[in-house]
Design a protein around this motif. Structure first.
Motif, mmCIF file in Angstrom:
data_model
loop_
_atom_site.group_PDB
_atom_site.id
_atom_site.type_symbol
_atom_site.label_atom_id
_atom_site.label_comp_id
_atom_site.label_asym_id
_atom_site.label_seq_id
_atom_site.Cartn_x
_atom_site.Cartn_y
_atom_site.Cartn_z
ATOM 1 N N ILE A 148 0.861 -1.185 0.000
ATOM 2 C CA ILE A 148 0.000 0.000 0.000
ATOM 3 C C ILE A 148 0.892 1.229 0.000
ATOM 4 O O ILE A 148 1.683 1.432 0.922
ATOM 5 N N ILE A 149 0.771 2.040 -1.054
ATOM 6 C CA ILE A 149 1.703 3.141 -1.284
ATOM 7 C C ILE A 149 0.982 4.480 -1.213
ATOM 8 O O ILE A 149 -0.090 4.650 -1.803
ATOM 9 N N ASP A 150 1.558 5.427 -0.513
ATOM 10 C CA ASP A 150 1.112 6.815 -0.533
ATOM 11 C C ASP A 150 2.030 7.532 -1.520
ATOM 12 O O ASP A 150 3.130 7.949 -1.170
ATOM 13 N N ILE A 156 5.866 3.978 1.755
ATOM 14 C CA ILE A 156 5.285 2.637 1.806
ATOM 15 C C ILE A 156 4.503 2.558 3.116
ATOM 16 O O ILE A 156 5.090 2.513 4.201
ATOM 17 N N ILE A 157 3.191 2.560 3.021
ATOM 18 C CA ILE A 157 2.372 2.478 4.237
ATOM 19 C C ILE A 157 2.556 1.107 4.871
ATOM 20 O O ILE A 157 2.809 0.981 6.070
ATOM 21 N N TYR A 181 8.307 8.842 -9.400
ATOM 22 C CA TYR A 181 6.923 8.608 -8.973
ATOM 23 C C TYR A 181 6.796 7.166 -8.511
ATOM 24 O O TYR A 181 7.370 6.250 -9.118
ATOM 25 N N TYR A 182 6.042 6.947 -7.422
ATOM 26 C CA TYR A 182 5.874 5.609 -6.858
ATOM 27 C C TYR A 182 4.421 5.163 -6.967
ATOM 28 O O TYR A 182 3.489 5.969 -6.872
ATOM 29 N N GLU A 183 4.237 3.860 -7.149
ATOM 30 C CA GLU A 183 2.894 3.307 -7.215
ATOM 31 C C GLU A 183 2.934 1.837 -6.820
ATOM 32 O O GLU A 183 3.980 1.178 -6.919
ATOM 33 N N ASN A 184 1.816 1.342 -6.350
ATOM 34 C CA ASN A 184 1.655 -0.077 -6.060
ATOM 35 C C ASN A 184 1.911 -0.910 -7.320
ATOM 36 O O ASN A 184 1.586 -0.491 -8.425
ATOM 37 N N ASP A 185 2.489 -2.096 -7.162
ATOM 38 C CA ASP A 185 2.866 -2.912 -8.321
ATOM 39 C C ASP A 185 1.674 -3.372 -9.144
ATOM 40 O O ASP A 185 1.727 -3.379 -10.385
ATOM 41 N N ALA A 186 0.573 -3.745 -8.479
ATOM 42 C CA ALA A 186 -0.603 -4.202 -9.226
ATOM 43 C C ALA A 186 -1.217 -3.052 -10.015
ATOM 44 O O ALA A 186 -1.616 -3.213 -11.174
ATOM 45 N N ASN A 187 -1.312 -1.869 -9.393
ATOM 46 C CA ASN A 187 -1.833 -0.700 -10.113
ATOM 47 C C ASN A 187 -0.950 -0.367 -11.310
ATOM 48 O O ASN A 187 -1.444 -0.001 -12.378
ATOM 49 N N SER A 188 0.356 -0.486 -11.131
ATOM 50 C CA SER A 188 1.289 -0.185 -12.212
ATOM 51 C C SER A 188 1.101 -1.154 -13.373
ATOM 52 O O SER A 188 1.056 -0.746 -14.544
ATOM 53 N N ALA A 189 0.991 -2.441 -13.057
ATOM 54 C CA ALA A 189 0.776 -3.440 -14.110
ATOM 55 C C ALA A 189 -0.539 -3.189 -14.827
ATOM 56 O O ALA A 189 -0.636 -3.330 -16.051
ATOM 57 N N ALA A 190 -1.551 -2.790 -14.064
ATOM 58 C CA ALA A 190 -2.864 -2.521 -14.664
ATOM 59 C C ALA A 190 -2.799 -1.357 -15.647
ATOM 60 O O ALA A 190 -3.453 -1.377 -16.691
ATOM 61 N N ILE A 191 -2.007 -0.340 -15.331
ATOM 62 C CA ILE A 191 -1.854 0.803 -16.244
ATOM 63 C C ILE A 191 -1.340 0.325 -17.591
ATOM 64 O O ILE A 191 -1.825 0.738 -18.649
ATOM 65 N N ALA A 192 -0.350 -0.583 -17.563
ATOM 66 C CA ALA A 192 0.189 -1.133 -18.810
ATOM 67 C C ALA A 192 -0.875 -1.925 -19.556
ATOM 68 O O ALA A 192 -0.986 -1.837 -20.787
ATOM 69 N N GLU A 193 -1.659 -2.684 -18.839
ATOM 70 C CA GLU A 193 -2.679 -3.516 -19.484
ATOM 71 C C GLU A 193 -3.846 -2.696 -20.025
ATOM 72 O O GLU A 193 -4.437 -3.038 -21.043
#
Length: 369
Positions: A148-150, A156-157, A181-193
């Motif tokens: 969980i990332i802020d 990193i929360i 810029y930081y983001e959660n790994d699943a959200n990042s993968a979703a952006i690509a998809e």
């Protein structure tokens, strides 16, 4: 097109339209964006002067005659992506079109220390040199992290995978000469998809933990506390096996990659080799895994009624087995015999690194006004 997109400056809308279609004529841009031809001509000229778009090939347009297509220019600007996992670091560079140009993966177990962050940065510097890309052409560096990332406060929360909580990432940011810029790994993968899809969708990450992302109206729904799409902690089996979170029967216990790799000395590759060889034990575990996954995805379909994309470590192997999963999903969904909503990921490797890099591409196009 969402109302938010239609309110953006025409130059931004036109550039994004060209990006989404790969190659498109001025007449088609005008029709798709409901713009006058003079408006399109004016903005296209300005984008060409900036070097962002270029003439493509001639092709048959919707107007019945050959038109010259427009496309995003190659080799203008680039974005970097880094994916931190428990035992590895992945590096990628993408161009303005979102094409993956090069990638590198090194083994480096995570630790919350300045020495680790220094080695991570040194690895990026070495990767940049190997790529041949000029540092002046880099828009920024995105870093994906499991947990969980802020993003706003670079914090990193909490991360079960990395076994840390309340970790500031500002020391790492200061090592880079670029925006970070930081983001959660699943959200990042979703952006690509989800890039260029224009459709609402749910992304399910089937890695060492189960997570995901909800994509609605062309943006990720984050939730009030950055905890949306924790699909791994939905209850799948009442009073089932105990999850690391303390509850019983969580989807994570039944659908994480560990269910499979645990049978093969911690190696997912080895598990699927055994499965291909028709090893009996692997076959039984896979059959049960698909059954549990079918329950999870049909529950999500009931809630969101949109496309579901399966990614993460397991998602990279699922394309070959999607028909088996479809047959099982039909059993649990009496309202929907059409399982075309269920799709496997297009990025089998480095999706998180690519997706977080795309953040800088998006930001660049939004500033073209």
């Amino acid at each position: 097109m969402s109302g938010e997109e239609s309110r953006k400056p025409n130059k931004v809308r036109i550039a994004k339209c060209i990006l989404a279609h790969g190659e498109i004529s001025k007449a088609e841009i005008a029709a798709r964006l409901d713009l006058s031809m003079p408006t399109v001509f004016k903005n296209v000229k300005e984008l060409m002067q900036l070097g962002i778009i270029t003439d493509g090939n001639e092709y048959q347009s919707t107007g019945g005659r050959k038109a010259k297509g427009l496309s995003i220019a190659d080799h203008i600007l680039y974005s970097g992506g880094i994916d931190i996992t428990r035992n590895h670091i992945s590096y990628v560079f993408i161009d303005l079109k979102g094409n993956l140009l090069c990638r590198k993966r090194i083994r480096m177990p995570y630790e919350n220390s300045f020495e680790y962050y220094e080695r991570l940065h040194e690895g990026f510097a070495s990767f940049l040199k190997e790529s041949g890309i000029k540092s002046s052409k880099i828009l920024g560096v995105g870093i994906s992290v499991p947990g969980i990332i802020d993003s706003q406060n670079q914090l990193i929360i909490t991360s079960h995978v990395l076994k840390v909580s309340n970790v500031s990432l500002k020391n790492l940011s200061q090592l880079f000469e670029y925006d970070v810029y930081y983001e959660n790994d699943a959200n990042s993968a979703a952006i690509a998809e989800f890039a260029d899809s224009g459709r609402d969708a749910v992304y399910v990450s089937l890695s060492d933990t189960v997570g995901g992302c909800i994509y609605i109206n062309q943006r990720i729904y984050m939730g009030e506390h950055y905890r949306s799409a924790e699909f791994g902690h939905m209850n799948l089996v009442r009073n089932g096996a105990k999850c690391y979170c303390g509850k019983k029967g969580c989807a994570d216990v039944y659908c994480s990659a560990r269910v499979l790799s645990g049978y093969a000395d911690g190696s997912l590759d080895k598990f699927f080799e055994l499965l291909q060889a028709r090893e009996e034990g692997a076959g039984k575990i896979w059959e049960k895994y698909l059954e549990d996954l079918a329950v999870l995805v049909t529950n999500l379909r009931m809630v969101f009624d949109c496309d579901i994309i399966l990614g993460g470590y397991v998602g990279g192997y699922l394309k070959k087995y999607i028909r088996e999963l479809n047959k099982k999903a039909v059993k649990y969904d009496p309202f929907d015999n059409d399982t075309t909503y269920l799709r496997t990921c297009r990025y089998e490797r480095e999706a998180s690194a690519v997706g977080i890099a795309m953040r800088f591409n998006e930001r660049y196009f939004d500033t073209l006004a």
